[in-house]
Design a protein around this motif. Structure first.
Motif, mmCIF file in Angstrom:
data_model
loop_
_atom_site.group_PDB
_atom_site.id
_atom_site.type_symbol
_atom_site.label_atom_id
_atom_site.label_comp_id
_atom_site.label_asym_id
_atom_site.label_seq_id
_atom_site.Cartn_x
_atom_site.Cartn_y
_atom_site.Cartn_z
ATOM 1 N N LEU A 1 -3.153 10.822 -0.635
ATOM 2 C CA LEU A 1 -1.705 11.174 -1.200
ATOM 3 C C LEU A 1 -0.880 12.086 -0.202
ATOM 4 C CD1 LEU A 1 -2.693 11.894 -4.795
ATOM 5 C CD2 LEU A 1 -1.469 10.220 -3.789
ATOM 6 N N GLN A 2 -1.643 12.878 0.601
ATOM 7 C CA GLN A 2 -1.046 13.681 1.480
ATOM 8 C C GLN A 2 -0.551 13.138 2.844
ATOM 9 O OE1 GLN A 2 -2.878 17.760 2.242
ATOM 10 N NE2 GLN A 2 -3.682 17.461 -0.062
ATOM 11 N N ASN A 3 -1.352 12.016 3.295
ATOM 12 C CA ASN A 3 -0.966 11.277 4.450
ATOM 13 C C ASN A 3 0.042 10.244 4.460
ATOM 14 O OD1 ASN A 3 -1.321 9.536 6.590
ATOM 15 N ND2 ASN A 3 -3.402 8.973 6.432
ATOM 16 N N SER A 4 1.101 10.651 5.348
ATOM 17 C CA SER A 4 2.295 9.685 5.081
ATOM 18 C C SER A 4 2.167 8.386 5.604
ATOM 19 C CB SER A 4 3.513 10.463 5.844
ATOM 20 O OG SER A 4 2.915 10.586 7.274
ATOM 21 N N GLY A 5 0.982 8.090 6.405
ATOM 22 C CA GLY A 5 0.549 6.649 6.642
ATOM 23 C C GLY A 5 -0.130 5.927 5.807
ATOM 24 N N SER A 6 -0.453 6.421 4.572
ATOM 25 C CA SER A 6 -1.107 5.568 3.648
ATOM 26 C C SER A 6 -0.391 4.811 2.939
ATOM 27 C CB SER A 6 -1.859 6.783 2.488
ATOM 28 O OG SER A 6 -2.762 7.406 3.098
ATOM 29 N N SER A 7 -0.791 3.611 2.426
ATOM 30 C CA SER A 7 -0.097 2.569 1.852
ATOM 31 C C SER A 7 0.394 3.172 0.764
ATOM 32 C CB SER A 7 -0.838 1.288 1.776
ATOM 33 O OG SER A 7 -1.861 1.369 0.955
ATOM 34 N N GLN A 8 0.948 2.124 -0.218
ATOM 35 C CA GLN A 8 1.436 2.702 -1.525
ATOM 36 C C GLN A 8 0.515 2.118 -2.394
ATOM 37 O OE1 GLN A 8 4.278 4.205 -2.255
ATOM 38 N NE2 GLN A 8 3.346 4.251 -4.124
ATOM 39 N N ILE A 9 -0.432 1.174 -2.024
ATOM 40 C CA ILE A 9 -1.731 0.925 -3.040
ATOM 41 C C ILE A 9 -2.607 1.900 -2.988
ATOM 42 C CG2 ILE A 9 -3.441 -0.828 -2.946
ATOM 43 C CD1 ILE A 9 -1.176 -2.335 -4.093
ATOM 44 N N ALA A 10 -2.842 2.358 -1.534
ATOM 45 C CA ALA A 10 -3.863 3.473 -1.534
ATOM 46 C C ALA A 10 -3.513 4.699 -2.278
ATOM 47 C CB ALA A 10 -4.085 3.676 -0.104
ATOM 48 N N LYS A 11 -2.306 5.116 -2.220
ATOM 49 C CA LYS A 11 -1.784 6.348 -3.010
ATOM 50 C C LYS A 11 -1.557 5.934 -4.491
ATOM 51 C CE LYS A 11 1.057 8.165 0.741
ATOM 52 N NZ LYS A 11 2.174 9.068 0.926
ATOM 53 N N SER A 12 -1.454 4.828 -4.996
ATOM 54 C CA SER A 12 -1.688 4.539 -6.390
ATOM 55 C C SER A 12 -2.931 4.729 -6.943
ATOM 56 C CB SER A 12 -1.105 3.086 -6.559
ATOM 57 O OG SER A 12 0.234 2.971 -6.370
ATOM 58 N N LEU A 13 -4.008 3.978 -6.132
ATOM 59 C CA LEU A 13 -5.410 4.320 -6.263
ATOM 60 C C LEU A 13 -5.925 5.877 -6.358
ATOM 61 C CD1 LEU A 13 -6.753 1.211 -4.471
ATOM 62 C CD2 LEU A 13 -6.664 1.315 -6.851
ATOM 63 N N ALA A 14 -5.389 6.591 -5.332
ATOM 64 C CA ALA A 14 -5.633 7.836 -5.040
ATOM 65 C C ALA A 14 -5.267 8.715 -6.396
ATOM 66 C CB ALA A 14 -5.373 8.461 -3.896
ATOM 67 N N ALA A 15 -4.083 8.598 -7.022
ATOM 68 C CA ALA A 15 -3.338 9.243 -8.075
ATOM 69 C C ALA A 15 -4.380 8.900 -9.341
ATOM 70 C CB ALA A 15 -1.914 8.743 -8.069
ATOM 71 N N SER A 16 -4.510 7.339 -9.460
ATOM 72 C CA SER A 16 -5.501 7.137 -10.429
ATOM 73 C C SER A 16 -6.835 7.950 -10.559
ATOM 74 C CB SER A 16 -5.471 5.751 -10.581
ATOM 75 O OG SER A 16 -6.694 5.325 -11.662
#
Length: 82
Positions: free
Chosen positions: A20-35
């Motif tokens: 979530l803190q990595n600006s290079g992470s994809s939106q999918i990765a961030k969604s999975l991380a948030a979940s």
């Protein structure tokens, strides 16, 4: 409906936070991380939409191993009756 009481591990929680803190992470990765982070306590479980997203990530060859690891964690916390 039965409830899945699994919780996100400390290691996956750390990976999710870093994602979530990595600006290079994809939106999918961030969604999975948030979940995954939302499931650190035992009172939440993966919804049907995130279940579908996680399953698609796992079978795709286009995602990084960290994203697949988050997807596996999220999917393991899905409702077993769905």
């Amino acid at each position: 409906m039965s409830k899945n009481t699994k919780q996100t591990s400390t290691r996956i929680g750390r990976l999710a936070s870093e994602t979530l803190q990595n600006s290079g992470s994809s939106q999918i990765a961030k969604s999975l991380a948030a979940s995954a982070l939302a499931q650190r306590s035992g009172d939440k479980q993966t919804g049907a939409k995130m279940e579908d997203v996680a399953a698609r990530v796992l079978v795709s060859g286009h995602y990084a191993n960290d994203t697949k690891e988050l997807a596996a964690s999220v999917l393991s916390q899905a409702n077993k009756q769905r």
